[in-house]
Design a protein around this motif. Structure first.
Motif, PDB file in Angstrom:
ATOM      1  N   GLU A   1     -11.243  51.356  18.411  1.00  0.00           N
ATOM      2  CA  GLU A   1     -12.099  51.110  19.567  1.00  0.00           C
ATOM      3  C   GLU A   1     -13.468  50.615  19.115  1.00  0.00           C
ATOM      4  OE1 GLU A   1     -11.298  54.338  22.851  1.00  0.00           O
ATOM      5  OE2 GLU A   1     -11.265  55.264  20.862  1.00  0.00           O
ATOM      6  N   VAL A   2     -14.127  49.890  19.987  1.00  0.00           N
ATOM      7  CA  VAL A   2     -15.492  49.417  19.752  1.00  0.00           C
ATOM      8  C   VAL A   2     -16.393  50.070  20.794  1.00  0.00           C
ATOM      9  CG1 VAL A   2     -17.006  47.412  19.700  1.00  0.00           C
ATOM     10  CG2 VAL A   2     -14.678  47.238  18.807  1.00  0.00           C
ATOM     11  N   LEU A   3     -17.502  50.673  20.318  1.00  0.00           N
ATOM     12  CA  LEU A   3     -18.463  51.349  21.180  1.00  0.00           C
ATOM     13  C   LEU A   3     -19.861  50.829  20.870  1.00  0.00           C
ATOM     14  CD1 LEU A   3     -17.232  54.816  20.026  1.00  0.00           C
ATOM     15  CD2 LEU A   3     -16.761  53.968  22.282  1.00  0.00           C
ATOM     16  N   LYS A   4     -20.652  50.607  21.883  1.00  0.00           N
ATOM     17  CA  LYS A   4     -22.060  50.248  21.677  1.00  0.00           C
ATOM     18  C   LYS A   4     -22.896  51.503  21.925  1.00  0.00           C
ATOM     19  CE  LYS A   4     -25.559  46.878  22.815  1.00  0.00           C
ATOM     20  NZ  LYS A   4     -26.065  46.770  21.482  1.00  0.00           N
ATOM     21  N   VAL A   5     -23.749  51.829  20.954  1.00  0.00           N
ATOM     22  CA  VAL A   5     -24.626  52.993  21.038  1.00  0.00           C
ATOM     23  C   VAL A   5     -26.034  52.524  20.679  1.00  0.00           C
ATOM     24  CG1 VAL A   5     -25.164  55.267  20.106  1.00  0.00           C
ATOM     25  CG2 VAL A   5     -22.782  54.605  20.464  1.00  0.00           C
ATOM     26  N   GLY A   6     -26.855  52.294  21.692  1.00  0.00           N
ATOM     27  CA  GLY A   6     -28.196  51.773  21.440  1.00  0.00           C
ATOM     28  C   GLY A   6     -28.113  50.407  20.786  1.00  0.00           C
ATOM     29  N   ASP A   7     -28.772  50.279  19.622  1.00  0.00           N
ATOM     30  CA  ASP A   7     -28.736  49.027  18.871  1.00  0.00           C
ATOM     31  C   ASP A   7     -27.526  48.931  17.949  1.00  0.00           C
ATOM     32  OD1 ASP A   7     -31.109  48.320  20.078  1.00  0.00           O
ATOM     33  OD2 ASP A   7     -32.347  49.122  18.445  1.00  0.00           O
TER      34      ASP A   7
ATOM     35  N   ASP B   1     -24.782  60.192  23.639  1.00  0.00           N
ATOM     36  CA  ASP B   1     -26.038  60.861  23.366  1.00  0.00           C
ATOM     37  C   ASP B   1     -26.231  60.829  21.863  1.00  0.00           C
ATOM     38  OD1 ASP B   1     -28.378  62.390  23.905  1.00  0.00           O
ATOM     39  OD2 ASP B   1     -27.303  64.181  23.255  1.00  0.00           O
ATOM     40  N   ALA B   2     -27.376  60.339  21.402  1.00  0.00           N
ATOM     41  CA  ALA B   2     -27.616  60.203  19.968  1.00  0.00           C
ATOM     42  C   ALA B   2     -29.013  60.681  19.623  1.00  0.00           C
ATOM     43  CB  ALA B   2     -27.439  58.752  19.541  1.00  0.00           C
TER      44      ALA B   2
ATOM     45  N   GLY C   1     -24.514  61.682  16.754  1.00  0.00           N
ATOM     46  CA  GLY C   1     -24.200  61.414  18.151  1.00  0.00           C
ATOM     47  C   GLY C   1     -22.831  61.879  18.590  1.00  0.00           C
ATOM     48  N   HIS C   2     -22.629  61.846  19.908  1.00  0.00           N
ATOM     49  CA  HIS C   2     -21.325  62.129  20.502  1.00  0.00           C
ATOM     50  C   HIS C   2     -21.173  61.279  21.761  1.00  0.00           C
ATOM     51  CE1 HIS C   2     -23.935  65.103  22.523  1.00  0.00           C
ATOM     52  NE2 HIS C   2     -23.183  64.852  23.574  1.00  0.00           N
ATOM     53  N   SER C   3     -19.927  61.197  22.249  1.00  0.00           N
ATOM     54  CA  SER C   3     -19.610  60.313  23.362  1.00  0.00           C
ATOM     55  C   SER C   3     -18.585  60.969  24.279  1.00  0.00           C
ATOM     56  CB  SER C   3     -19.039  58.998  22.802  1.00  0.00           C
ATOM     57  OG  SER C   3     -18.504  58.182  23.817  1.00  0.00           O
ATOM     58  N   VAL C   4     -18.749  60.772  25.584  1.00  0.00           N
ATOM     59  CA  VAL C   4     -17.752  61.162  26.579  1.00  0.00           C
ATOM     60  C   VAL C   4     -17.224  59.855  27.164  1.00  0.00           C
ATOM     61  CG1 VAL C   4     -17.329  62.352  28.752  1.00  0.00           C
ATOM     62  CG2 VAL C   4     -18.923  63.312  27.085  1.00  0.00           C
ATOM     63  N   GLN C   5     -15.897  59.670  27.104  1.00  0.00           N
ATOM     64  CA  GLN C   5     -15.294  58.384  27.452  1.00  0.00           C
ATOM     65  C   GLN C   5     -14.328  58.503  28.623  1.00  0.00           C
ATOM     66  OE1 GLN C   5     -13.359  57.244  23.803  1.00  0.00           O
ATOM     67  NE2 GLN C   5     -15.275  57.005  22.707  1.00  0.00           N
ATOM     68  N   ALA C   6     -14.240  57.435  29.402  1.00  0.00           N
ATOM     69  CA  ALA C   6     -13.235  57.291  30.459  1.00  0.00           C
ATOM     70  C   ALA C   6     -12.679  55.885  30.332  1.00  0.00           C
ATOM     71  CB  ALA C   6     -13.843  57.495  31.842  1.00  0.00           C
TER      72      ALA C   6
ATOM     73  N   GLY D   1      -9.566  60.481  29.663  1.00  0.00           N
ATOM     74  CA  GLY D   1     -10.918  60.930  29.382  1.00  0.00           C
ATOM     75  C   GLY D   1     -10.946  61.534  27.991  1.00  0.00           C
ATOM     76  N   ALA D   2     -12.060  61.346  27.271  1.00  0.00           N
ATOM     77  CA  ALA D   2     -12.131  61.837  25.889  1.00  0.00           C
ATOM     78  C   ALA D   2     -13.534  62.308  25.554  1.00  0.00           C
ATOM     79  CB  ALA D   2     -11.714  60.731  24.921  1.00  0.00           C
ATOM     80  N   TRP D   3     -13.609  63.217  24.603  1.00  0.00           N
ATOM     81  CA  TRP D   3     -14.863  63.645  23.994  1.00  0.00           C
ATOM     82  C   TRP D   3     -14.765  63.319  22.520  1.00  0.00           C
ATOM     83  CZ3 TRP D   3     -16.981  66.573  20.180  1.00  0.00           C
ATOM     84  CH2 TRP D   3     -18.350  66.833  20.287  1.00  0.00           C
ATOM     85  N   VAL D   4     -15.781  62.620  21.989  1.00  0.00           N
ATOM     86  CA  VAL D   4     -15.750  62.174  20.599  1.00  0.00           C
ATOM     87  C   VAL D   4     -17.028  62.592  19.888  1.00  0.00           C
ATOM     88  CG1 VAL D   4     -15.560  60.176  19.066  1.00  0.00           C
ATOM     89  CG2 VAL D   4     -14.369  60.169  21.243  1.00  0.00           C
ATOM     90  N   ASP D   5     -16.866  63.236  18.739  1.00  0.00           N
ATOM     91  CA  ASP D   5     -17.981  63.479  17.834  1.00  0.00           C
ATOM     92  C   ASP D   5     -18.129  62.204  17.007  1.00  0.00           C
ATOM     93  OD1 ASP D   5     -19.811  64.256  15.944  1.00  0.00           O
ATOM     94  OD2 ASP D   5     -18.544  65.771  15.035  1.00  0.00           O
ATOM     95  N   LEU D   6     -19.224  61.484  17.197  1.00  0.00           N
ATOM     96  CA  LEU D   6     -19.420  60.208  16.512  1.00  0.00           C
ATOM     97  C   LEU D   6     -19.854  60.364  15.061  1.00  0.00           C
ATOM     98  CD1 LEU D   6     -21.186  58.225  19.360  1.00  0.00           C
ATOM     99  CD2 LEU D   6     -18.791  58.071  18.645  1.00  0.00           C
ATOM    100  N   GLY D   7     -20.138  61.573  14.635  1.00  0.00           N
ATOM    101  CA  GLY D   7     -20.530  61.795  13.254  1.00  0.00           C
ATOM    102  C   GLY D   7     -22.022  61.615  13.046  1.00  0.00           C
ATOM    103  N   SER D   8     -22.413  61.615  11.776  1.00  0.00           N
ATOM    104  CA  SER D   8     -23.824  61.497  11.441  1.00  0.00           C
ATOM    105  C   SER D   8     -23.977  60.861  10.069  1.00  0.00           C
ATOM    106  CB  SER D   8     -24.490  62.872  11.457  1.00  0.00           C
ATOM    107  OG  SER D   8     -23.874  63.719  10.515  1.00  0.00           O
ATOM    108  N   PHE D   9     -25.166  60.305   9.810  1.00  0.00           N
ATOM    109  CA  PHE D   9     -25.529  59.868   8.475  1.00  0.00           C
ATOM    110  C   PHE D   9     -27.043  59.978   8.319  1.00  0.00           C
ATOM    111  CE2 PHE D   9     -25.972  55.787  10.699  1.00  0.00           C
ATOM    112  CZ  PHE D   9     -27.152  55.283  10.168  1.00  0.00           C
ATOM    113  N   ASP D  10     -27.465  60.116   7.080  1.00  0.00           N
ATOM    114  CA  ASP D  10     -28.890  60.143   6.748  1.00  0.00           C
ATOM    115  C   ASP D  10     -29.002  59.602   5.332  1.00  0.00           C
ATOM    116  OD1 ASP D  10     -31.545  60.554   6.331  1.00  0.00           O
ATOM    117  OD2 ASP D  10     -31.502  62.710   6.718  1.00  0.00           O
ATOM    118  N   ASN D  11     -29.533  58.390   5.191  1.00  0.00           N
ATOM    119  CA  ASN D  11     -29.656  57.803   3.863  1.00  0.00           C
ATOM    120  C   ASN D  11     -31.102  57.775   3.376  1.00  0.00           C
ATOM    121  OD1 ASN D  11     -30.810  55.752   5.358  1.00  0.00           O
ATOM    122  ND2 ASN D  11     -29.360  54.167   4.726  1.00  0.00           N
TER     123      ASN D  11
END
Length: 165
Positions: A145-151, A110-111, A81-86, A64-74
């Motif tokens: 790893e590859v993660l899908k987050v929304g689009d 959650d994003a 966003g962040h992610s909880v993984q199993a 199990g993992a908790w990941v801070d997915l980071g952020s951007f604003d251009n």
């Protein structure tokens, strides 16, 4: 003669079980993560991953993992966003200290922002990696790893250290 062969086979099997028994148990780890999309790198210096797992033997572990997915604003698009993984890890030992693995599982994310929408969901994740035991209970890991987050489809690269109990 048959008894001798059976005895030899039993002793060999027991000797391999002790090697497997040394490679199981609880572990904790954490490290830095770089998350990218096709267009952006998310959070160059503030993304991280923390994980806890249990290795049943050199070939199978759950984590199990908790990941801070980071952020951007251009200016046009933004994301945070962040992610909880199993996940299950399927490994192959290479020598005494190196283990290659593939992982498959799910992550609840959650994003905030217009790139993924202000939303949360549950999606699949998969990846590959390598672990190197530096000492008996301490090692390092690199994984992709590859993660899908929304689009968005995110590529997550992590360099971490772990401690086995």
């Amino acid at each position: 003669m048959t008894f001798g062969k059976q005895l030899a086979a039993t002793l060999f099997a027991l000797s391999t079980l002790s090697a497997v028994a040394d490679d199981r148990g609880l572990y904790l780890g954490g490290g830095v993560t770089r998350v990218e999309t096709d267009e952006h790198s998310l959070g160059d210096d503030d993304s991280y991953k923390a994980y806890v797992g249990y290795r049943f033997n050199p070939y199978l572990a759950v984590e199990g993992a908790w990941v801070d997915l980071g952020s951007f604003d251009n200016g046009q698009r933004d994301f945070d966003g962040h992610s909880v993984q199993a996940a299950a890890h399927f490994g192959v030992p290479v020598g005494d200290r190196l283990r290659l693995f593939a992982s498959a599982g799910a992550h609840a994310w959650d994003a905030d922002g217009d790139s993924a929408g202000d939303d949360s969901d549950l999606d699949l994740t998969y990846g590959v990696g390598a672990e190197l035991d530096l000492f008996r209970n301490l090692g390092v890991r690199v994984e992709q790893e590859v993660l899908k987050v929304g689009d968005l489809e995110l590529d997550q690269t992590t360099a971490s250290a772990y401690f086995r109990f």
